[in-house]
Design an enzyme around this catalytic site. Structure first.
Site, PDB file in Angstrom:
ATOM      1  N   ALA A  78     -15.923  -4.031   5.533  1.00 35.79           N
ATOM      2  CA  ALA A  78     -15.966  -4.571   6.899  1.00 35.79           C
ATOM      3  C   ALA A  78     -14.720  -5.417   7.136  1.00 35.79           C
ATOM      4  O   ALA A  78     -13.627  -4.873   7.286  1.00 35.79           O
ATOM      5  CB  ALA A  78     -17.254  -5.360   7.102  1.00 35.79           C
ATOM      6  N   LYS A  98     -16.966   3.304  10.020  1.00 40.42           N
ATOM      7  CA  LYS A  98     -16.389   4.638   9.771  1.00 40.42           C
ATOM      8  C   LYS A  98     -16.277   4.912   8.271  1.00 40.42           C
ATOM      9  O   LYS A  98     -16.587   5.992   7.794  1.00 40.42           O
ATOM     10  CB  LYS A  98     -15.009   4.749  10.444  1.00 40.42           C
ATOM     11  CG  LYS A  98     -15.062   4.661  11.964  1.00 40.42           C
ATOM     12  CD  LYS A  98     -13.732   4.997  12.609  1.00 40.42           C
ATOM     13  CE  LYS A  98     -12.662   3.925  12.433  1.00 40.42           C
ATOM     14  NZ  LYS A  98     -12.888   2.690  13.237  1.00 40.42           N
ATOM     15  N   LYS A 110       0.840  -1.204   0.000  1.00 41.83           N
ATOM     16  CA  LYS A 110       0.000   0.000   0.000  1.00 41.83           C
ATOM     17  C   LYS A 110       0.877   1.257   0.000  1.00 41.83           C
ATOM     18  O   LYS A 110       0.618   2.213  -0.729  1.00 41.83           O
ATOM     19  CB  LYS A 110      -0.900  -0.008   1.246  1.00 41.83           C
ATOM     20  CG  LYS A 110      -2.015   0.997   1.184  1.00 41.83           C
ATOM     21  CD  LYS A 110      -2.867   1.046   2.448  1.00 41.83           C
ATOM     22  CE  LYS A 110      -3.481  -0.275   2.834  1.00 41.83           C
ATOM     23  NZ  LYS A 110      -4.580  -0.117   3.819  1.00 41.83           N
ATOM     24  N   LYS A 142       2.309  -3.343  11.056  1.00 43.01           N
ATOM     25  CA  LYS A 142       0.971  -3.342  11.633  1.00 43.01           C
ATOM     26  C   LYS A 142       1.109  -3.862  13.061  1.00 43.01           C
ATOM     27  O   LYS A 142       2.071  -4.572  13.381  1.00 43.01           O
ATOM     28  CB  LYS A 142       0.056  -4.284  10.827  1.00 43.01           C
ATOM     29  CG  LYS A 142      -1.401  -3.950  10.897  1.00 43.01           C
ATOM     30  CD  LYS A 142      -1.823  -2.927   9.851  1.00 43.01           C
ATOM     31  CE  LYS A 142      -3.290  -2.635   9.881  1.00 43.01           C
ATOM     32  NZ  LYS A 142      -3.715  -1.721   8.847  1.00 43.01           N
TER      33      LYS A 142
HETATM   34  N1  LIG Z   1     -10.670   3.579   8.684  1.00 46.99           N
HETATM   35  C1  LIG Z   1      -9.827   3.697   7.687  1.00 46.99           C
HETATM   36  O1  LIG Z   1      -9.411   4.810   7.327  1.00 46.99           O
HETATM   37  C2  LIG Z   1      -9.337   2.494   6.939  1.00 46.99           C
HETATM   38  C3  LIG Z   1     -10.034   1.291   7.013  1.00 46.99           C
HETATM   39  N2  LIG Z   1      -9.607   0.219   6.282  1.00 46.99           N
HETATM   40  C4  LIG Z   1     -10.325  -1.047   6.350  1.00 46.99           C
HETATM   41  O2  LIG Z   1     -11.701  -0.845   6.001  1.00 46.99           O
HETATM   42  C5  LIG Z   1     -12.527  -1.723   6.768  1.00 46.99           C
HETATM   43  C6  LIG Z   1     -13.554  -0.910   7.544  1.00 46.99           C
HETATM   44  O3  LIG Z   1     -12.861   0.000   8.383  1.00 46.99           O
HETATM   45  P1  LIG Z   1     -13.649   0.965   9.379  1.00 46.99           P
HETATM   46  O4  LIG Z   1     -14.878   1.472   8.709  1.00 46.99           O
HETATM   47  O5  LIG Z   1     -12.648   1.916   9.888  1.00 46.99           O
HETATM   48  O6  LIG Z   1     -14.037  -0.065  10.517  1.00 46.99           O
HETATM   49  P2  LIG Z   1     -15.262   0.021  11.545  1.00 46.99           P
HETATM   50  O7  LIG Z   1     -14.907  -0.910  12.650  1.00 46.99           O
HETATM   51  O8  LIG Z   1     -15.593   1.442  11.848  1.00 46.99           O
HETATM   52  O9  LIG Z   1     -16.501  -0.557  10.664  1.00 46.99           O
HETATM   53  C7  LIG Z   1     -16.687  -1.881  10.308  1.00 46.99           C
HETATM   54  C8  LIG Z   1     -18.185  -2.114  10.229  1.00 46.99           C
HETATM   55  O10 LIG Z   1     -18.422  -3.400   9.656  1.00 46.99           O
HETATM   56  C9  LIG Z   1     -19.488  -4.010  10.355  1.00 46.99           C
HETATM   57  N3  LIG Z   1     -19.369  -5.455  10.153  1.00 46.99           N
HETATM   58  C10 LIG Z   1     -18.604  -6.361  10.815  1.00 46.99           C
HETATM   59  N4  LIG Z   1     -18.779  -7.599  10.304  1.00 46.99           N
HETATM   60  C11 LIG Z   1     -19.683  -7.468   9.281  1.00 46.99           C
HETATM   61  C12 LIG Z   1     -20.260  -8.383   8.371  1.00 46.99           C
HETATM   62  N5  LIG Z   1     -19.958  -9.684   8.387  1.00 46.99           N
HETATM   63  N6  LIG Z   1     -21.140  -7.912   7.457  1.00 46.99           N
HETATM   64  C13 LIG Z   1     -21.459  -6.607   7.411  1.00 46.99           C
HETATM   65  N7  LIG Z   1     -20.929  -5.696   8.253  1.00 46.99           N
HETATM   66  C14 LIG Z   1     -20.048  -6.126   9.181  1.00 46.99           C
HETATM   67  C15 LIG Z   1     -19.307  -3.570  11.789  1.00 46.99           C
HETATM   68  O11 LIG Z   1     -20.514  -3.668  12.540  1.00 46.99           O
HETATM   69  C16 LIG Z   1     -18.878  -2.108  11.594  1.00 46.99           C
HETATM   70  O12 LIG Z   1     -19.972  -1.228  11.585  1.00 46.99           O
HETATM   71  C17 LIG Z   1     -11.576  -2.539   7.658  1.00 46.99           C
HETATM   72  O13 LIG Z   1     -11.238  -3.734   6.986  1.00 46.99           O
HETATM   73  C18 LIG Z   1     -10.337  -1.652   7.758  1.00 46.99           C
HETATM   74  O14 LIG Z   1      -9.161  -2.383   8.024  1.00 46.99           O
HETATM   75  C19 LIG Z   1      -8.537   0.302   5.425  1.00 46.99           C
HETATM   76  C20 LIG Z   1      -7.838   1.467   5.308  1.00 46.99           C
HETATM   77  C21 LIG Z   1      -8.151   2.645   6.085  1.00 46.99           C
HETATM   78  O1  LIG Z   2      -5.596   4.448   7.731  1.00 43.73           O
HETATM   79  C1  LIG Z   2      -4.986   4.529   8.775  1.00 43.73           C
HETATM   80  O2  LIG Z   2      -5.429   5.174   9.764  1.00 43.73           O
HETATM   81  C2  LIG Z   2      -3.624   3.903   8.949  1.00 43.73           C
HETATM   82  C3  LIG Z   2      -3.159   3.129   7.757  1.00 43.73           C
HETATM   83  C4  LIG Z   2      -3.528   1.709   7.857  1.00 43.73           C
HETATM   84  O3  LIG Z   2      -3.268   1.048   8.827  1.00 43.73           O
HETATM   85  C5  LIG Z   2      -4.268   1.084   6.762  1.00 43.73           C
HETATM   86  O4  LIG Z   2      -4.388   1.711   5.702  1.00 43.73           O
HETATM   87  O5  LIG Z   2      -4.731  -0.063   6.928  1.00 43.73           O
END
Ligand SMILES: NC(=O)C1=CN([C@@H]2O[C@H](COP(=O)(O)OP(=O)(O)OC[C@H]3O[C@@H](n4cnc5c(N)ncnc54)[C@H](O)[C@@H]3O)[C@@H](O)[C@H]2O)C=CC1
Ligand SMILES: O=C(O)CCC(=O)C(=O)O
Length: 369
Positions: A242, A181, A66, A78
Site C-alpha cells: 500500500a 492492483k 530501481k 517521478k
Molecule cells: N502498480 C505497480 O505496478 C507498482 C506499484 N508499486 C507500489 O506498490 C504499492 C501499491 O501499488 P498499487 O497496487 O498499484 O496501488 P493501488 O492504489 O492500486 O492499491 C493500494 C491499495 O492499498 C490500500 N490502502 C491504502 N492505505 C492502506 C493502509 N493503511 N492499510 C491497508 N491498505 C491500504 C488502498 O485502499 C488500495 O486498495 C504502491 O506503494 C506503489 O507505489 C511499485 C512498483 C510498481
Molecule cells: O511500474 C510502473 O508502472 C512505472 C515504474 C514506477 O514508477 C515504479 O516502479 O514505481
C-alpha cells in the site's frame, strides 16, 4: 526551506502550473546517468507543496536505484500531481501534464502510479511521446501491476529460500497490507500456493472480492484485520503493498514476522530502519529490488513489449535478492546497504559526470519513435 539544499541530490526539479486546467504538479529528475529518467506519476491530495516535494524527491531517487538494479537503460525520475484522483481528474489536466513532460525533450518518461490509471495517459500521450505503461490497444504492454506482483512472488520465494532453504510457500502465513492492483494479485497467487493470509484493506468491497476468489480457488484461509493490526499478526512474511513509510520505530517493534517483502515504494520511514529490522532478526527485502516488475514491463515497451523478455528480467529479481542477502550476511551490513552498494557501483561505472542526458545523442531506447 532552502530549496537548493532540499534538491541537492537531484539534477532537475520542474514545478508545473496550469491555472486553466487546475494542474499543479512537480516532476523530479534524480539522475540520468544510466539514461533518460523514468518513473510513474502519482496523484494525491497533498496538503502542502513541501509534502508533495518530499514525496517526489524520495520516489525519484528510489527510481535511480530501481533502474540500476533491474538493468534497464534509464535513470530515476517521478512526477506528482497535487489533487484528489476521485474528483480532480480531467482529460485537459492530463493533456497539460503531457505538455510539461514534452517540454523536457526526452529527459523524462512517465506513466501510472498510485492514483493514476493507464487511461489517464491516453490523454497525456496526445501531447508527448514520452509516455509508457499505456493500455495494450494503444501499443503499451498492458497492466504493469501483473509483472510487479509476479516480482513480489519471486521476492518472497527467494527470501524463503534464504531463511528456510526452500522456496515452497505452501502452509506459510502472510500478512498482506493493501489489496489494490498489486496486493490483490499477490494475495491471489499466495492462495493458489495454499498459503494462509491475514489482510488489511480499507475498501471492504475488495476484501469481499478476495474472499470470493479464495472460495473459487478452494482456499478460504483469509482473515481480515484492521489496518493498524496487520503489523502485529503472527505470520512468516509481512507483505506491504500500500503506502510508504510504514516501517518505522513504532511498527518495526510490533512485527512478529521473519521477513518483509512487498511492493510498496519507500517502505522504510528512514534508511536506518533497515538496520533496526536487521537487529530484530527480520530479513528486509529492499522494496526497489522486489517491485521492479512494473518498471521492467513499461520500459520494455520502447523495444516493442516482448512478454518473454519481461518475464526473464522479472525472474532475475529472485537471484538479485539472494545475492543481496548473502552479501549482507557475509559483510555484516543491512540488506539495504548491500543493495545500495550494488546499484551505486553500476551508476558510478556509467557516464555520470560526463553530462546529463539530452535527446541530442540518439540512444537505442528511442526505437519506438
Ligand atoms: N502498480 C505497480 O505496478 C507498482 C506499484 N508499486 C507500489 O506498490 C504499492 C501499491 O501499488 P498499487 O497496487 O498499484 O496501488 P493501488 O492504489 O492500486 O492499491 C493500494 C491499495 O492499498 C490500500 N490502502 C491504502 N492505505 C492502506 C493502509 N493503511 N492499510 C491497508 N491498505 C491500504 C488502498 O485502499 C488500495 O486498495 C504502491 O506503494 C506503489 O507505489 C511499485 C512498483 C510498481
Ligand atoms: O511500474 C510502473 O508502472 C512505472 C515504474 C514506477 O514508477 C515504479 O516502479 O514505481
Amino acid at each position: 526551506m532552502n530549496f537548493f539544499d532540499e534538491i541537492q541530490e537531484h539534477e532537475q526539479v520542474v514545478v508545473c502550473n496550469d491555472p486553466k486546467t487546475g494542474l499543479k504538479a512537480i516532476i523530479a529528475i534524480h539522475s540520468t546517468a544510466l539514461g533518460p529518467a523514468t518513473g510513474g506519476c502519482r496523484m494525491f491530495p497533498y496538503t502542502s507543496f513541501e509534502e508533495a516535494l518530499e514525496d517526489v524527491l524520495r520516489l525519484s531517487k528510489g527510481m535511480t536505484y530501481k533502474c540500476a538494479a533491474a538493468d534497464v537503460d534509464f535513470g530515476g525520475g517521478k512526477a506528482v500531481i497535487i489533487g484528489n484522483p476521485a474528483k480532480d481528474k480531467s482529460p485537459e489536466l492530463f493533456r497539460a501534464f503531457g505538455r510539461f513532460v514534452e517540454s523536457l525533450n526526452g529527459r523524462f518518461y512517465t506513466g501510472t502510479d498510485m492514483g493514476t490509471e493507464p487511461s489517464d495517459f491516453v490523454h497525456a500521450m496526445k501531447e508527448t511521446n514520452c509516455i509508457i505503461g499505456l493500455p495494450e490497444e494503444y501499443g503499451g504492454g498492458g497492466d504493469s501491476s501483473v509483472p510487479t506482483a509476479l516480482g513480489v512472488i519471486y521476492g518472497i520465494q527467494a527470501t524463503n529460500q534464504f531463511i528456510n532453504g526452500s522456496s515452497e510457500l505452501e502452509g506459510k502465513t502472510f500478512a498482506v497490507q493493501g489489496l489494490g492492483k498489486v496486493g490483490f494479485k499477490v494475495a491471489e497467487r499466495l492462495l493458489l500456493e495454499d498459503a494462509k493470509l491475514y489482510v488489511a484493506e480499507p475498501n471492504e468491497r475488495i476484501i469481499a472480492n478476495l474472499v470470493r476468489r479464495g472460495e473459487e480457488l478452494g482456499n478460504s484461509s483469509i482473515k481480515a484485520v484492521y489496518s493498524d493490526d496487520i503489523y502485529s499478526v503472527e505470520a512468516d512474511v509481512f507483505v506491504p503493498c500500500a503506502i510508504g513509510g510504514i516501517l518505522n520505530d513504532e511498527t518495526i517493534q510490533m512485527l512478529k514476522t521473519k521477513a518483509v517483502v512487498g511492493s510498496a515504494n519507500n517502505q522504510l520511514k528512514e534508511e536506518h530502519h533497515s538496520r533496526v529490522l536487521q537487529e530484530r532478526g527480520i530479513i528486509y527485502a529492499p522494496d526497489y529490488i522486489v517491485n521492479a516488475g512494473g518498471l521492467i514491463q513499461v520500459t520494455d515497451e520502447l523495444y516493442g513489449a516482448n512478454k518473454e523478455r519481461i518475464l526473464t528480467k522479472t525472474k532475475a529479481i529472485y537471484d538479485s535478492l539472494l545475492q543481496i542477502f548473502q552479501v549482507s550476511e557475509r559483510e555484516g551490513i543491512s540488506t539495504l546497504e548491500a543493495s545500495n552498494r550494488f546499484c551505486e557501483k553500476k551508476i558510478r561505472a556509467s557516464r555520470e559526470g560526463n553530462s546529463f542526458f539530452t535527446r541530442g545523442i540518439p540512444p537505442k531506447w528511442h526505437i519506438r519513435q
